[in-house]
Structure formats: structure tokens, C-alpha cells
Design a protein around this motif. Structure first.
Motif, short mmCIF file in Angstrom:
data_model
loop_
_atom_site.label_atom_id
_atom_site.label_comp_id
_atom_site.label_asym_id
_atom_site.label_seq_id
_atom_site.Cartn_x
_atom_site.Cartn_y
_atom_site.Cartn_z
N ASN A 1 0.78 -0.73 0.24
CA ASN A 1 0.17 0.24 0.36
C ASN A 1 0.68 1.15 0.06
O ASN A 1 1.92 1.43 0.47
N LYS B 1 -9.00 8.70 -3.34
CA LYS B 1 -8.53 7.72 -4.41
C LYS B 1 -9.57 6.55 -4.52
O LYS B 1 -10.20 6.02 -4.12
N GLY B 2 -8.89 5.59 -5.42
CA GLY B 2 -9.65 4.37 -5.84
C GLY B 2 -8.93 3.56 -4.93
O GLY B 2 -8.06 4.22 -4.70
N ILE B 3 -9.62 2.38 -4.97
CA ILE B 3 -9.35 1.36 -3.66
C ILE B 3 -7.78 1.23 -4.59
O ILE B 3 -6.12 0.45 -3.39
N GLU B 4 -8.36 0.70 -5.94
CA GLU B 4 -6.28 0.07 -6.13
C GLU B 4 -5.04 0.94 -6.57
O GLU B 4 -4.04 0.94 -7.11
N GLU B 5 -5.59 2.68 -6.24
CA GLU B 5 -4.60 3.15 -6.27
C GLU B 5 -3.92 3.48 -3.81
O GLU B 5 -2.98 3.64 -4.53
N VAL B 6 -4.35 3.15 -3.54
CA VAL B 6 -4.05 2.69 -2.80
C VAL B 6 -3.33 1.23 -2.18
O VAL B 6 -1.87 1.32 -1.69
N SER C 1 -10.90 -0.49 3.81
CA SER C 1 -10.17 -0.48 2.39
C SER C 1 -10.22 0.49 1.84
O SER C 1 -9.46 1.49 1.64
N PHE C 2 -11.53 0.90 1.60
CA PHE C 2 -13.09 1.59 0.79
C PHE C 2 -12.71 3.09 2.03
O PHE C 2 -12.44 4.00 1.45
N ALA D 1 -9.16 4.44 1.47
CA ALA D 1 -8.92 5.31 0.36
C ALA D 1 -10.21 6.21 -0.38
O ALA D 1 -9.39 7.99 -0.54
N ILE E 1 0.55 4.55 1.46
CA ILE E 1 -1.00 4.87 2.79
C ILE E 1 -0.18 6.09 3.05
O ILE E 1 0.35 7.58 3.28
#
Lengths: 84, 148
Positions: free
Chosen positions: A8, A60-65, A51-52, A55, A10
Motif C-alpha cells: 500500500n 483515491k480509488g482502492i487500487e491506487e492505495v 480499505s474503501f 481510499a 498509505i
């Protein structure tokens, strides 16, 4: 060091959001600071809900985190071994 | 150290102190009287019931003191709050502790099957219960350090 199958960004995202503290992020997400520490270090893969929420805090979108690395996933390693 | 880790550590210490004190009282101070009745099921019934009652009361008192100490140290985190990470750690460590106790429970039948006195069974039950409680807290601390 063991490669994580879920990594991640983060830490980087906190830095980009005015050096947001782990406690601030924890309060926004509804978890303890200890949990944010564990997620950041890759010691704990959070649930989809958390996770959501993380994000969403960073817009951000979840896949960006969170990123998934199938080559490091034990499940895939076992599956590939079985196929051989 | 997080509040949940402090809580696990405090629980570990209080379990050792409370049960240690109770065992010292029953088998130390009142040792002569207790040892004379050690093979009577009635003694063990009273012993277990008293142990549960004493442990509950003293644990409540100990937790009140623990919360007061936390407040006095201006701890920001709420010790009662548990998120999904804490709950998963608790479930995993409780599961491990329960498995250990189940093993002790089954082992406690062996002396009965071999015709040994009933006190052997209760001592094994007592030791496995005490050890599983301690191991549960140690597992919690381990999972907090290592992660899930």
C-alpha cells in the motif's frame, strides 16, 4: 525480507495530505492507530470496508492505495506447484 | 505500546497474581485443611466455584484501577474500543487458548482411566486452565507484534 502480496501507499498518501498523522487517519477511518501502523507495515491486510474508507479519505480509488502482487501470494505459489 | 497491548499485559499479570494468591491461600495458608479433603469431589466443587467468584470480583476491581491509571496518564485511546484488527487478534488468541485447554481437559481423563485419585484430574484441569489463560494473553501480545 518476505515480499508482501498486498502492498500500500498509505505512508506516501499521508505525506501528500499535509503529513496527516496516523492518529488522524485512524480517527477518520474508525480504527485504532495501532491498526493503521499494522496496515502500513503490511502486517495486516484490512477488510474491504476499511480499505474503501482509507481510499475515500485520500479521494483515491482502492487500487491506487492498495496493490496486489500475485507472484508473492502463497495461494498462487501453491496452485502453480500443484499444476506442475 | 498500544492500549490493547497494555490491556493484554495487564490481564496477564492480574491473572497470575489473582490465581497465584488464591492458590497460596487454599494450599498454603489453609494447606493442612485443604490437603485432608483433596480427594473429595465436594472440596473441588467448592474450590472451583470460589475461584470463579473471586476471580470475577478481583478482575473487575483490577480493571477499574487499570482504567484510572490510563486516565491519569492522559491516554487518548479508549480501552473499550476494539476495531476489526483487535477482534481478529482476540479471536485467534482465544481459539489457540481454547485448543490448549481442550487438550488439558482430555489429558485430565487419563488419571481417571488409570484409577488414580480424583485430585489428579482436577490438578490437570487447574493447570491447563491457568496456562491457557496466560497463553491467550501471550498470543495476543505476539500477534500485535508480528501482525496477522
Amino acid at each position: 525480507m518476505k515480499e508482501q502480496h498486498i502492498s500500500n501507499d498509505i505512508r506516501k498518501l499521508r505525506f501528500l495530505h499535509d503529513e496527516m498523522t496516523q492518529q488522524e487517519l485512524a480517527n477518520k477511518v474508525g480504527v485504532t492507530r495501532q491498526t493503521i501502523v499494522a496496515i502500513e507495515k503490511g502486517k495486516y491486510p484490512p477488510t474491504l470496508e476499511i480499505s474503501f474508507r482509507i481510499a475515500a479519505v485520500f479521494n483515491k480509488g482502492i487500487e491506487e492505495v492498495f496493490q496486489y502482487h500475485p507472484e508473492n501470494d502463497n495461494f498462487n505459489k501453491k496452485k502453480n506447484k500443484g499444476c506442475k | 505500546m498500544s492500549v490493547q497491548e497494555k490491556k493484554a499485559l495487564f490481564n496477564l499479570i492480574s491473572t497470575i497474581l489473582i490465581l497465584g494468591a488464591y492458590l497460596a491461600y487454599v494450599f498454603g495458608i489453609n494447606g493442612t485443611e485443604s490437603m485432608a479433603q483433596i480427594n473429595e469431589p465436594q472440596f473441588w466443587g467448592k474450590f472451583m466455584l470460589m475461584m470463579v467468584a473471586v476471580t470475577i470480583v478481583l478482575k473487575i476491581v483490577a480493571y477499574i484501577i487499570f482504567f484510572i491509571i490510563l486516565k491519569a496518564n492522559n491516554e487518548e485511546e479508549d480501552p473499550e474500543f476494539m476495531d476489526e484488527y483487535d477482534k481478529r487478534i482476540e479471536m485467534k488468541s482465544d481459539r489457540n487458548a481454547n485448543h490448549f485447554f481442550m487438550l488439558g481437559f482430555m489429558i485430565s481423563w487419563i488419571p481417571l482411566a488409570l484409577g488414580k485419585p480424583i485430585s489428579y484430574m482436577f490438578f490437570i484441569l487447574l493447570i491447563s486452565g491457568f496456562t491457557s489463560g496466560i497463553l491467550g494473553d501471550l498470543w495476543k501480545l505476539y500477534y500485535y507484534k508480528k501482525g496477522l
